[in-house]
Design a protein around this motif. Structure first.
Motif, short mmCIF file in Angstrom:
data_model
loop_
_atom_site.label_atom_id
_atom_site.label_comp_id
_atom_site.label_asym_id
_atom_site.label_seq_id
_atom_site.Cartn_x
_atom_site.Cartn_y
_atom_site.Cartn_z
N THR A 153 0.72 -1.10 0.10
CA THR A 153 -0.19 0.01 -0.06
C THR A 153 0.83 1.21 0.01
N VAL A 154 0.76 2.10 -1.03
CA VAL A 154 1.43 3.18 -1.10
C VAL A 154 0.43 4.59 -1.21
N ASN A 155 0.81 5.35 -0.05
CA ASN A 155 -0.12 6.56 0.10
C ASN A 155 -1.69 6.20 0.11
N ARG A 156 -1.78 5.11 0.95
CA ARG A 156 -3.30 4.62 1.04
C ARG A 156 -4.06 4.16 -0.22
N ARG A 157 -3.29 3.77 -1.20
CA ARG A 157 -3.62 3.29 -2.19
C ARG A 157 -2.84 2.06 -2.76
N GLU A 158 -3.49 1.14 -3.55
CA GLU A 158 -2.83 -0.33 -3.94
C GLU A 158 -1.66 0.20 -4.89
N LEU A 159 -0.47 -0.68 -4.78
CA LEU A 159 0.68 -0.65 -5.50
C LEU A 159 0.46 -0.44 -6.96
N GLU A 160 -0.37 -0.96 -7.68
CA GLU A 160 -0.86 -0.98 -9.21
C GLU A 160 -1.66 0.29 -9.44
N ARG A 161 -2.08 0.64 -8.60
CA ARG A 161 -2.85 2.33 -8.69
C ARG A 161 -1.83 3.34 -8.80
N TYR A 162 -0.82 3.41 -7.54
CA TYR A 162 -0.13 4.55 -7.53
C TYR A 162 1.05 4.43 -8.58
N PHE A 163 1.63 3.21 -8.86
CA PHE A 163 2.70 3.07 -9.81
C PHE A 163 2.15 2.17 -11.17
N ALA A 164 1.68 2.91 -11.96
CA ALA A 164 1.10 2.41 -13.08
C ALA A 164 2.08 1.52 -13.87
N ARG A 165 3.30 2.00 -13.98
CA ARG A 165 4.28 1.38 -14.93
C ARG A 165 4.76 0.06 -14.21
N ALA A 166 4.86 -0.90 -15.08
CA ALA A 166 5.47 -2.28 -14.78
C ALA A 166 6.82 -2.24 -14.27
N VAL A 167 7.50 -1.39 -14.90
CA VAL A 167 8.97 -1.23 -14.69
C VAL A 167 9.21 -0.92 -13.27
N LEU A 168 8.53 0.20 -12.76
CA LEU A 168 8.47 0.74 -11.26
C LEU A 168 8.20 -0.50 -10.27
#
Length: 177
Positions: A76-91
């Motif tokens: 969880t990043v800033n109360r959001r799921e990882l996929e929503r916060y970091f949209a790029r697969a590389v990140l």
């Protein structure tokens, strides 16, 4: 008064000789503080009352505050799921590298807050914070993460702009006429 000549038979004797001239440890005392003793060298894990370990990761201008605890692998990043916060697969791949190197994929839940910089810097800060938190939670993972280069803070930052220049080093366009 004649000076006493001592010979060193082991590197453990060197520490005793330089510490205060005490006689080298022999017999039963020698094995207690031996440098190769892994149990004596391993620091104990640092966890709070909730069973979490906390660490701060940094990269460029980004700062990540990271808490890890045993779980199913939810980040969880800033109360959001990882996929929503970091949209790029590389990140996302960059963030999961410490878990893969330590062979702890989907074993820890991560809660973090990131601030400053851009998405790439934030992902690097998060990776650094996760690595540091893993070593605090499980000190035995430190050599693996150190060899992977995950514990080293990447200190490269953007160079400041200088006066008389268009950017940090770029000059204004020259006009002959």
């Amino acid at each position: 008064m004649a000076e006493e000549t001592k010979t060193l038979t082991d590197l453990a004797d060197l520490g005793a000789a330089t510490a205060g001239g005490a006689a080298p440890a022999t017999g039963a005392d020698a094995g207690a503080d031996a440098p190769g003793d892994a149990a004596a060298e391993m620091p104990e894990p640092k966890r709070d009352a909730l069973g979490r370990s906390y660490a701060t990761g940094k990269r460029k201008d980004a700062v990540a505050r990271v808490w890890i605890k045993p779980g199913s692998g939810k980040i969880t990043v800033n109360r959001r799921e990882l996929e929503r916060y970091f949209a790029r697969a590389v990140l996302r791949m960059l963030i999961n590298q410490p878990f893969e190197a330590a062979d702890r994929k989907d074993q820890f839940d991560v809660f973090c807050t990131v601030a400053g910089g851009g998405l790439s810097g934030q992902a690097g800060a998060l990776r650094h914070g996760i690595s540091k938190a893993l070593t605090l939670y499980e000190p035995a993972l430190r050599p693996v993460l150190r060899n992977g280069g995950f514990l080293t803070r990447d200190s490269r930052v953007v160079e400041r702009k200088k006066y008389g220049k268009r950017k940090a080093r770029r000059s204004f366009q020259f006009s002959k006429r």
